[in-house]
Design a protein around this motif. Structure first.
Motif, PDB file in Angstrom:
ATOM      1  N   LYS A  34       0.843  -1.182   0.000  1.00  0.00           N
ATOM      2  CA  LYS A  34       0.000   0.000   0.000  1.00  0.00           C
ATOM      3  C   LYS A  34       0.881   1.235   0.000  1.00  0.00           C
ATOM      4  CE  LYS A  34      -3.588   2.384   2.692  1.00  0.00           C
ATOM      5  NZ  LYS A  34      -4.422   2.351   3.928  1.00  0.00           N
ATOM      6  N   ARG A  35       0.438   2.289  -0.664  1.00  0.00           N
ATOM      7  CA  ARG A  35       1.120   3.590  -0.597  1.00  0.00           C
ATOM      8  C   ARG A  35       0.177   4.593   0.050  1.00  0.00           C
ATOM      9  NH1 ARG A  35      -1.148   6.784  -4.442  1.00  0.00           N
ATOM     10  NH2 ARG A  35      -1.971   5.750  -6.301  1.00  0.00           N
ATOM     11  N   SER A  36       0.767   5.598   0.679  1.00  0.00           N
ATOM     12  CA  SER A  36      -0.044   6.535   1.453  1.00  0.00           C
ATOM     13  C   SER A  36      -0.346   7.823   0.712  1.00  0.00           C
ATOM     14  CB  SER A  36       0.674   6.875   2.767  1.00  0.00           C
ATOM     15  OG  SER A  36       1.950   7.456   2.505  1.00  0.00           O
ATOM     16  N   HIS A  37       0.401   8.117  -0.355  1.00  0.00           N
ATOM     17  CA  HIS A  37       0.202   9.393  -1.021  1.00  0.00           C
ATOM     18  C   HIS A  37       0.731   9.322  -2.449  1.00  0.00           C
ATOM     19  CE1 HIS A  37       4.347   9.458   0.379  1.00  0.00           C
ATOM     20  NE2 HIS A  37       4.593  10.330  -0.583  1.00  0.00           N
ATOM     21  N   THR A 161      -3.539   2.269  -5.421  1.00  0.00           N
ATOM     22  CA  THR A 161      -3.200   2.687  -4.061  1.00  0.00           C
ATOM     23  C   THR A 161      -2.752   1.509  -3.209  1.00  0.00           C
ATOM     24  OG1 THR A 161      -4.780   4.504  -4.177  1.00  0.00           O
ATOM     25  CG2 THR A 161      -4.076   3.808  -1.990  1.00  0.00           C
ATOM     26  N   ASN A 436       6.310  13.668   6.597  1.00  0.00           N
ATOM     27  CA  ASN A 436       5.100  14.036   7.316  1.00  0.00           C
ATOM     28  C   ASN A 436       4.450  12.768   7.868  1.00  0.00           C
ATOM     29  OD1 ASN A 436       5.088  16.929   6.645  1.00  0.00           O
ATOM     30  ND2 ASN A 436       4.806  16.202   4.551  1.00  0.00           N
ATOM     31  N   PRO A 437       3.536  12.897   8.823  1.00  0.00           N
ATOM     32  CA  PRO A 437       2.913  11.698   9.402  1.00  0.00           C
ATOM     33  C   PRO A 437       2.247  10.784   8.375  1.00  0.00           C
ATOM     34  CG  PRO A 437       2.481  13.594  10.802  1.00  0.00           C
ATOM     35  CD  PRO A 437       3.133  14.132   9.558  1.00  0.00           C
ATOM     36  N   ASP A 438       1.770  11.351   7.234  1.00  0.00           N
ATOM     37  CA  ASP A 438       1.103  10.513   6.234  1.00  0.00           C
ATOM     38  C   ASP A 438       2.090   9.856   5.269  1.00  0.00           C
ATOM     39  OD1 ASP A 438       1.927  12.617   4.661  1.00  0.00           O
ATOM     40  OD2 ASP A 438      -0.058  13.086   3.856  1.00  0.00           O
ATOM     41  N   GLY A 439       3.395  10.059   5.484  1.00  0.00           N
ATOM     42  CA  GLY A 439       4.399   9.448   4.622  1.00  0.00           C
ATOM     43  C   GLY A 439       4.874  10.309   3.485  1.00  0.00           C
ATOM     44  N   SER A 440       4.232  11.464   3.273  1.00  0.00           N
ATOM     45  CA  SER A 440       4.652  12.369   2.214  1.00  0.00           C
ATOM     46  C   SER A 440       5.917  13.109   2.642  1.00  0.00           C
ATOM     47  CB  SER A 440       3.538  13.364   1.885  1.00  0.00           C
ATOM     48  OG  SER A 440       3.217  14.154   3.023  1.00  0.00           O
TER      49      SER A 440
END
Length: 639
Positions: A34-37, A161, A436-440
């Protein structure tokens, strides 16, 4: 089990029909990746046509990967009875080939799921399976939703995604493409621009112009403001004349087109620092159409190659031939995997082969591209290979970084030493990007962003130091964080290797920073980097007919590699083998006195002071800088 038949006809070099039989899975589906962004520069365009046929590529799990670390330690640890007894390529291939159970399990799943047998292909090496099916059926097979994305350069790419696999299938597959991954290499624009440079490129930073350079420059009184070969030799007591009669090999460096050196600049540098190198150029090994191009000239195209070669040649001298691996054509360039393919033919297919969403695919159909076959196993790897390029770990998927890191271990089993620069942005990643917390990744992020391959436990990661203002070559150096901030920290992907546990645990027990656990990997079980360091500040470099001062770990890496190459020369001359994967030796207690410990400075980034240096190993300068005579003495004492 109920079976439903769906028939899809599409145009592929004529009309062909793909049959997909919907079948109830024999085990529940679980998420595989899975990828986050969406990565920077990409945006969603549209839903792809359901009838579009795509070649799904299933990377099969390799055998004995769980024993890879143990196998490498067996030939690399100085206390092992098998130290230096390296493997042959045939042994590597046989040991890590996928099991017949894995091959049969994945193939049977595809066939039982309704993929027609004539659309399923197992490669001759039996390392990956390709299945041509429609987009609609791929989504059903993987429980995924594909979308078409566009890059700001105009390139389009299909990705999802996340995707899922039956629980009994997931352990047999490493990665599937196309899936969650986005390109790390992009084609050029109509005119040469920054988008044509490989995204993994870490450009050394330009400083002020050096003071007047005269012929046969050997002064070491001004090394605090500008580094020359004489400064480095004085700093590390590095004086050595090769004696192995040409049997030693030194790969400096892997360069990625359009990065290229210029002969005029190499000669200008030689006239000022090592006149016996005038007219001396590296031996070119072209990988996937790689050329020493002269179409695009300027700092951004020539500085990295010039820096690497000018200093490596000056440090090892004219007797040691240097191999230049030039990777990729002028249209799409190349990646680390394209280079690794050239060294190890089995890697071309290993765990699914190169990922077309990360790596350049050849033949290149562009009229100006390289239209030959991919370079697979075209050259024997040099004993020491230095690379001044790197990604951020977060740029790549965990499966991709694990696959590539395992290849460095396999090459280590064959006796190859890999040196990588640790990064130039402290605890931040390339471009000063933080997580960032979302992985970006953004410049205003707050989470430390480690680099890759610097965090791979099977390479030697090199950080940067500098001479303190007003100090001389006999004074202790400090961590480099003025011209650049030396890269270092802790991996978010790789476990702490056994060889560095004692050193890293000592740092964490005595000098662990008090940052919040949500901005760095404070678990105490992850790979720490760099391993060692060398000066990386204000190197005098000849570029485009003049001299400039540049800084970066892309300078310190080749310096360390040059010393290791000369240690190999001495060992070969004495009837011994090359040093191979060196980290277990570097961290051994018997080698602790062979380094100059760095205890001043740090590696700021992500709005923090980063990590500070400390006695012993630290995540800014590693074990310290090399003392060449001591390293040579200790390595000559090993079998």
């Amino acid at each position: 089990m109920a079976i439903f038949v769906t028939r899809v006809c599409v145009l592929i070099a004529g009309l062909s029909c793909l049959t997909f039989l919907e079948a109830r899975p024999s085990s529940p589906y679980i998420q595989h990746e899975k990828r986050s962004h969406i990565p920077p520069g990409w945006s969603h365009l549209r839903k792809p046509d359901a009838s579009t046929v795509i070649p799904l590529r299933f990377a099969l799990k390799q055998s004995n990967i769980d024993k890879l670390d143990q196998m490498l330690q067996d030939v690399s640890h100085p206390e092992s009875a098998n130290y230096g007894q390296y493997w042959s390529p045939a042994q590597i291939r046989q040991t890590f080939a996928p099991s017949s159970t894995t091959v049969d399990t994945v193939r049977d799943w595809l066939l039982s799921s309704g993929v027609s047998a004539h659309n399923v292909r197992l490669t001759s090496s039996k390392t990956w399976i390709e299945a041509k099916i429609s987009m609609e059926d791929a989504e059903r097979l993987l429980q995924a939703e594909y979308q078409t994305y566009g890059h700001e350069t105009g390139k389009e790419h299909i990705a999802c995604t996340s995707y899922h696999l039956p629980a009994h299938i997931s352990p047999h597959i490493d990665v599937i493409t196309p899936s969650i991954h986005f390109d790390a290499t992009l084609g050029r624009r109509d005119s040469f621009g920054s988008s044509h440079l490989p995204q993994m490129l870490r450009q050394p930073r330009l400083g002020t112009r050096p003071k007047m350079i005269g012929e046969a420059q050997s002064d070491v009184d001004d090394c605090a403001t500008q580094i020359t070969p004489a400064c480095l030799k004085a700093l590390y007591n590095f004086t050595y004349n090769p004696v192995s009669s040409g049997s030693n090999t030194f790969g400096i460096v892997v360069e990625y087109t359009p990065q290229a050196y210029t002969k005029a600049d190499l000669n200008l540098f030689a006239r000022n620092f090592s006149s016996n190198l005038i007219g001396k150029y590296p031996k070119l090994v072209s990988v996937d159409g790689g050329i020493v191009q002269s179409e695009a000239l300027g700092f951004q195209y020539n500085i990295e190659s010039n820096l690497d070669l000018e200093y490596a040649q000056a440090l090892v001298g004219p007797k040691q031939e240097i191999t230049l691996y030039q990777v990729g054509d002028m249209v799409i360039s190349g990646s680390f995997n394209n280079f690794l393919d050239a060294l190890d033919g089995s890697y071309c297919d290993y765990e699914g082969g190169d990922d077309p969403t990360y790596d350049s695919s050849y033949p290149d159909t562009d009229p100006d591209g390289y239209n030959g076959a991919p370079s697979c196993g075209i050259t024997k790897p040099a004993n020491v290979i230095s690379t001044s390029y790197g990604y951020n770990e977060a740029d790549l998927s965990p499966a991709y970084t694990a696959r590539q890191c395992a290849e460095y271990a396999k090459l280590g089993l064959m006796g190859v030493t890999f040196v990588f620069s640790s990064g130039d942005s402290g605890v931040a990643g390339n471009g000063n990007l933080c997580l960032n917390p979302d992985g970006s990744q953004t410049v205003n992020g707050t989470i430390f962003n480690p680099g890759f391959p610097a965090t791979c436990p099977y390479i030697t990661s090199v950080g940067a130091t500098q001479i303190k203002d007003g100090a001389g070559v006999t004074d202790p150096e400090i961590s480099c964080e003025e011209t650049i901030a030396t890269g270092g920290g802790f991996s978010n992907r790789f476990e702490m290797p056994s060889y560095q546990q004692q050193a890293v645990n000592n740092y964490l027990a005595k000098y662990k920073p008090d940052y919040s656990a949500d901005i760095w990997n404070s678990t105490g079980i992850s790979r720490g980097y760099p391993d060692i360091s060398a000066n990386g500040a204000s190197y005098v470099v000849a570029v485009n007919g003049t001299f400039a001062r540049v800084s970066g770990t892309s300078a310190s890496g080749p310096v360390v590699a040059s010393m290791l190459a000369m240690i190999n020369d001495a060992r070969i001359a004495s009837g011994k083998g090359p040093i191979g994967f060196i980290n277990p030796v570097l961290y051994s207690s018997s080698f602790s006195s062979a380094f100059n410990d760095i205890t001043t400075g740090g590696n700021l980034g992500c709005g923090t002071a980063g990590f500070t240096t400390a006695p012993g190993w630290d995540p800014a300068t590693g074990l310290g800088t090399p003392n060449f005579p001591k390293l040579l003495e200790k390595w000559l004492a090993l079998p």
